[in-house]
Design a protein around this motif. Structure first.
Motif: not given
Length: 54
Positions: A2-9
């Motif tokens: 779920a946190m992948a959508k906030y990942d800026l990498t």
């Protein structure tokens, strides 16, 4: 995942040196933001063009 959508990498990685992207991939693997096989493929692709070894 779920946190992948906030990942800026994925957005900042193309602008960084290849040697700086590797620690970011390590961090995302530890946090389990993406599946392991996807991160391993990205690491292999990254290391193919360098003299770095893991």
């Amino acid at each position: 995942m779920a946190m992948a959508k906030y990942d800026l990498t994925p957005r900042i990685a193309p602008n960084l040196d290849q040697h700086l992207v590797f620690p970011l991939l390590e961090f995302t693997q530890e946090r389990e933001l993406y599946p392991d096989d996807q991160i391993l493929k990205a690491k292999i692709k990254l290391l193919n063009n360098t003299n770095m070894v893991d």
